[in-house]
Design a protein around this motif. Sequence first.
Motif, PDB file in Angstrom:
ATOM      1  N   THR A 158      16.673 -25.253  27.672  1.00 38.71           N
ATOM      2  CA  THR A 158      16.517 -26.236  26.612  1.00 38.71           C
ATOM      3  C   THR A 158      15.063 -26.589  26.349  1.00 38.71           C
ATOM      4  O   THR A 158      14.281 -26.745  27.276  1.00 38.71           O
ATOM      5  CB  THR A 158      17.274 -27.517  27.034  1.00 38.71           C
ATOM      6  OG1 THR A 158      18.577 -27.141  27.456  1.00 38.71           O
ATOM      7  CG2 THR A 158      17.370 -28.500  25.886  1.00 38.71           C
ATOM      8  N   PHE A 159      14.720 -26.749  25.074  1.00 40.63           N
ATOM      9  CA  PHE A 159      13.450 -27.354  24.690  1.00 40.63           C
ATOM     10  C   PHE A 159      13.635 -28.870  24.652  1.00 40.63           C
ATOM     11  O   PHE A 159      14.503 -29.375  23.939  1.00 40.63           O
ATOM     12  CB  PHE A 159      13.031 -26.905  23.282  1.00 40.63           C
ATOM     13  CG  PHE A 159      12.342 -25.573  23.237  1.00 40.63           C
ATOM     14  CD1 PHE A 159      11.110 -25.388  23.842  1.00 40.63           C
ATOM     15  CD2 PHE A 159      12.902 -24.511  22.545  1.00 40.63           C
ATOM     16  CE1 PHE A 159      10.465 -24.162  23.783  1.00 40.63           C
ATOM     17  CE2 PHE A 159      12.265 -23.284  22.478  1.00 40.63           C
ATOM     18  CZ  PHE A 159      11.043 -23.102  23.100  1.00 40.63           C
ATOM     19  N   HIS A 160      12.830 -29.578  25.416  1.00 41.90           N
ATOM     20  CA  HIS A 160      12.882 -31.035  25.385  1.00 41.90           C
ATOM     21  C   HIS A 160      11.740 -31.548  24.533  1.00 41.90           C
ATOM     22  O   HIS A 160      10.641 -30.988  24.564  1.00 41.90           O
ATOM     23  CB  HIS A 160      12.759 -31.598  26.801  1.00 41.90           C
ATOM     24  CG  HIS A 160      13.895 -31.172  27.681  1.00 41.90           C
ATOM     25  ND1 HIS A 160      15.043 -31.916  27.809  1.00 41.90           N
ATOM     26  CD2 HIS A 160      14.080 -30.072  28.439  1.00 41.90           C
ATOM     27  CE1 HIS A 160      15.880 -31.288  28.625  1.00 41.90           C
ATOM     28  NE2 HIS A 160      15.320 -30.172  29.016  1.00 41.90           N
ATOM     29  N   THR A 161      11.977 -32.628  23.783  1.00 42.55           N
ATOM     30  CA  THR A 161      10.864 -33.244  23.075  1.00 42.55           C
ATOM     31  C   THR A 161      10.239 -34.278  24.007  1.00 42.55           C
ATOM     32  O   THR A 161      10.792 -34.600  25.066  1.00 42.55           O
ATOM     33  CB  THR A 161      11.296 -33.922  21.765  1.00 42.55           C
ATOM     34  OG1 THR A 161      11.970 -35.138  22.084  1.00 42.55           O
ATOM     35  CG2 THR A 161      12.211 -33.027  20.956  1.00 42.55           C
ATOM     36  N   THR A 162       9.097 -34.782  23.593  1.00 47.70           N
ATOM     37  CA  THR A 162       8.423 -35.748  24.461  1.00 47.70           C
ATOM     38  C   THR A 162       9.142 -37.091  24.453  1.00 47.70           C
ATOM     39  O   THR A 162       8.808 -37.971  25.229  1.00 47.70           O
ATOM     40  CB  THR A 162       6.973 -35.948  24.005  1.00 47.70           C
ATOM     41  OG1 THR A 162       6.972 -36.163  22.589  1.00 47.70           O
ATOM     42  CG2 THR A 162       6.139 -34.710  24.298  1.00 47.70           C
ATOM     43  N   TRP A 166      15.914 -36.647  23.781  1.00 46.60           N
ATOM     44  CA  TRP A 166      15.980 -35.890  22.523  1.00 46.60           C
ATOM     45  C   TRP A 166      15.495 -34.476  22.769  1.00 46.60           C
ATOM     46  O   TRP A 166      14.447 -34.254  23.361  1.00 46.60           O
ATOM     47  CB  TRP A 166      15.123 -36.559  21.440  1.00 46.60           C
ATOM     48  CG  TRP A 166      15.762 -37.829  20.960  1.00 46.60           C
ATOM     49  CD1 TRP A 166      15.721 -39.036  21.582  1.00 46.60           C
ATOM     50  CD2 TRP A 166      16.568 -38.005  19.796  1.00 46.60           C
ATOM     51  NE1 TRP A 166      16.449 -39.962  20.873  1.00 46.60           N
ATOM     52  CE2 TRP A 166      16.983 -39.351  19.765  1.00 46.60           C
ATOM     53  CE3 TRP A 166      16.992 -37.154  18.765  1.00 46.60           C
ATOM     54  CZ2 TRP A 166      17.794 -39.873  18.752  1.00 46.60           C
ATOM     55  CZ3 TRP A 166      17.789 -37.672  17.756  1.00 46.60           C
ATOM     56  CH2 TRP A 166      18.195 -39.017  17.756  1.00 46.60           C
ATOM     57  N   LEU A 168      15.805 -30.058  21.286  1.00 45.65           N
ATOM     58  CA  LEU A 168      16.151 -29.174  20.172  1.00 45.65           C
ATOM     59  C   LEU A 168      17.534 -28.613  20.493  1.00 45.65           C
ATOM     60  O   LEU A 168      17.745 -28.123  21.601  1.00 45.65           O
ATOM     61  CB  LEU A 168      15.139 -28.043  20.041  1.00 45.65           C
ATOM     62  CG  LEU A 168      13.683 -28.472  19.893  1.00 45.65           C
ATOM     63  CD1 LEU A 168      12.828 -27.268  19.518  1.00 45.65           C
ATOM     64  CD2 LEU A 168      13.529 -29.569  18.844  1.00 45.65           C
TER      65      LEU A 168
END
Lengths: 341, 847
Positions: A158-162, A166, A168
């Motif tokens: 998974t890509f995590h946002t800062t 939340w 992607l």
Amino acid sequence: MSNSLDTLLSQGTEELRLVADEASLRSWQNRWFGKTGEISNALKRIAEIPAAERREYGQKANAIKEELQAAHDAALLTFREKALEEDLKKGSVDITLPGRRPAPGRLHPSTQTLRKILGIFGELGFEPFTSHEVEEDEVNFGLLNMPPHHPARDMWDTFHTTRPGWILRTHTSPGQIHAMRKAAPGPLRVVLPGMCYRYEQITSRSEIMFHQVEGLAVGEKVHLTDLKGTLLAFIQRLFGDKRKIRLRSSYFPFTEPSMEVDMDCILCAGKGCSLCKKTGWLEILGAGMVHPTVLKNGGYNPETHSGFAFGLGVERIVMLLSGMDDIRQFWANDWRFLKQF
Amino acid sequence: MKISLSWLREMIPLPPLTDLVARLNLAGLEVASLRPIGTEIPKELAPLVGEPGPVWASDKVVFAKILRIDRHPDADRLKLPIVDHGTGEEKPLVTGAPNIAVGESGQTVILARTGSVLFDGHSDVKTLKELKPTKIRGIPSDSMLCSAFELGLSEEHEGIILYPEEIKPGTPAVDVLGDTVVEVDILPNMGRCLSMLGVAREVAALFGGEVCTPEARLAESGDWPAKVTVSIEDPGVSERYSSRAIGGVKVGPSPAWLQRRLSASGMRPINNLVDVTNLVMLEQGQPLHAFDLEKLAVRNNGGAINIRVRDAKAGEILKTLDGQDRKLEPGMLVIADDQGPIALAGVMGGADTEVGPETTNVLLESAHFDPIRIRKAAQALHLPSEASLRFSRGVSATQAGPALERAADLIARLGGGRVASGIIESWPVRHEPRKVVLCGKKIRSVLGVSVPVERVETILNALRFGVKRVGVDPEGSYELEVTLPPERLDIQEGDVDLIEEISRLEGYDRLPSTLLEGTIANRLGNPENDFHNRVRDLVAGLGLQEVITYSLSSPGVDRVIEPELDATGADHIALANPISPERSVMRRSVAASVLEIATANLRQNGAPVQKLFELGRAYLPPGENGRPSEPHRLAIILSGRREAPFWDAKAPETIDLFDLKGTIEEFVELLGLDASQLRLDGKAARPGLHPGRQANIAYRFQGKERPLGFFGELHPRSAQTLGLSGPVVVAEIDLTSLMGVLPTRRVIKGVSRFPMALRDVAVVVDEAVAADAIAREIRAAAGELLGELRLFDIYRGPGVPEGRKSLAWSLGYQAMDKTLADKDIDKAHQKVEERLVRQMGAAIRGR
């Protein structure tokens, strides 16, 4: 008097015979048919003719005029024909020279295939539902029956946002929750197209971003046999009506039962070739019956309602259909690649 | 999970390999690969074989016994062993193997006879070669003694196999050493199949047959060599901790069969103690751990060893078996004595209490640990292990007992020790067997077909579920009470889990294909998606190529178009774990990503023309706590030549801003809008664009100007930085705003049947006057009669004063109901000229 008219005809004809091209013909015509040409002069001379002969003179002069005119026209036609002949001879081109091509706009291959897929599902009664790409962890995983530290989360990098919580979206499945919450408790048949993201190395086989299409049907009478029939109909429409499918048991946290759907190889029809790695089958979809927990999270009562869901990767389908072997081409958008679609 | 079929066959009769692989695949145990060890793989399965090996023919590759070894008359390096190979004949051979010597005898070896096809021992690459009779230094040789490399067992070239146990000469090698290893991918919910026993049960359910469970026949004797207590701090994360002591053990290598099983399963044999714990884990799925009881006693100064399963304390350090000091944190489960941690529960043992060659007394641990705790700890310390893999998939506390007995029994038998009397354990949490009610009606509702009750019972019984018929529902369908076997921790939901088991084992291929019943009214609709499709078609129809670009970008790329954005990504939705700085944020400018593509195509890919568009999302961070917005935007980039070069060698024309403006105008008209209602605010000041060649685009709709986006020429400085020569023009239009000004109906104007009369007017105005303003005045003055208005020339030079320009317009006059008379046209045209003079301060050229 009529003698002079007689010479007029032979003289005109004789002079016309000497005319060699269209320009000389125009001078001939001036000389004979111009305002002060021979014919006008001959006609003007009618006043000098005794009254009794005028009629005959007039008729004869007109006949000569017509005859000469006809001879002129014929000559003109001949010259024109000849000139055209010559033009045609000179005008031949090298037909192997490249054509002047219009510059058409094209749609990206993913768009073209996505449309084909949505079109088929549209006819099967599934309408498109679009959803967010930056998604809450809770919707991407939690509400889909994957609480934190569920081992199945390892299936997606998974890509995590800062911003904590939340991410992607790793699949279009969180759209299931949004769609169900809009439609519940009514029946629902949607396809969820869109971009998904995975934290991976970019190689010829894997990308960080790809289109997925997810299908979802919820109702009081939605069965596994319907899932099988719907997918068979879809695959036969997209890949040809001879295609067969095979369902293998698998695992997804948000469906139960879960399965992988294979179709017999589009190149070798099951005999085994390099495309299907000699297995005769191509893995094409993941599918299953919507897990009761997910139905509940979507606002349905799993005692009365059931549902099926499936998901497939658009770029993978383009690659299968086109024989492409490098997934990186999709987002590189090299014009030499795009213009082939 | 690597499954040795020779091992599995001892637990359950196996069908032919082809059938086994096919059914395992369909049942969710996907076969990833096959590894033959001396065995033959059916042709149809060949694609699954990673590395083909030699097939040991039963009549050609056999065990033999060395009777004596003679000296070779001519060569010092060569030896002449004489062997018994089961035929009664004494067979002389020639070998150069360094691990046997003249004068020795009695070794068990493997003999390959003429015609055997094995790996060529003289080649480093694995090539199959048929053994043919030959002469070695004058001595005829038609058979050979095999090395492990030649048999395909290992990479070991040096020396022949000296088998550690005696095997009757003539026994086919394949009967003893032959095997086929089936590697199966285990899905997250199939943790029970991370054991031979679990796989055997699946095979039994698929093909029938009784599973033969290995039983421990334990003989206990004597007291525990030390005083041990066990306790559990939190039964919520460890339901059971059981231990046994084995004393007087002699540590040494494991017997060949055990080593073979471990190797086939992908584990390295170490010594008989560790090997037994691993074997039992592979067999039953329960990880075990062996402590050196002496070392524990020494740590505790000969006092009581009080073992406790507890949470790690902040700052505690444990040296694990791999010699690393691990810093522990609360949340990690440890096994500790009074002195501190001795093992990281379920993940790895401690170096301090490790068993080794000197070990004599063993404390064997068999316990239950919480899957999530183990998973977290293994991830945090980057310590994935066979044990943590199994614990994190869930192992029932009931499994700890049988595994402990089996391992204690094996250690005692293989290591020559004695099992001390009694188990010391803590088992504070015991679960009643779980029960689930399963109705025939529900099965029908999920699957779409009925399954007869007898069939359901057969399948569930094979998987060790207890099944009791409890009733019949009002619709005549059966109701079953199903008792779950303790190892089925994957069954959480209840009846649908059971329905999955039934359909999985029945096989989905038996289900019919049907279509959904009835149609449903579309309740959601997707006009936005329809509109996006329309936009794509229209723009492509205008000759633009669609691209789809990464929505992951960098602040730097976006700043080419929007330099006002923060360079560090503070204005972006940023990724916490980007794969590279180029893909570190979610883009805010679609145009910027399309520009990247245009640049690459023009500069690297040799494209002469780039007319590109993308219909994609921008990603804007939310305010406090909101959801980010993801507006769809249409981005257009035009650059390069107007047309592809052609052989007629006309001078190439370069794309400019008006190509883009015309494209936008045509596009909005195709949508049914009126291009004359576009409002271009030339005072826009986007620093990324040429200061004099850009505008904000708005559309006049219902009396208001609605902003749509912008267009302009890329700032020459940016174009230069990107290495582009000539103008790059760019537009971005917000599609939600555009959708908002779409007319609900499209009113089509009539077409006049009467001829149009053309009149020209050349208007001389100040440079600052916009063409658009003149056009508006012309339209206003000519009114209804103006059928067409076209600017056909702009002139500056002699005849036009400095600072002014002349715009020449062609006006087409036309009426709907009649042919206009000259005087009507003259009158209208005069009105136009007068208005231009009056309103614009214009001079009319030629007047």
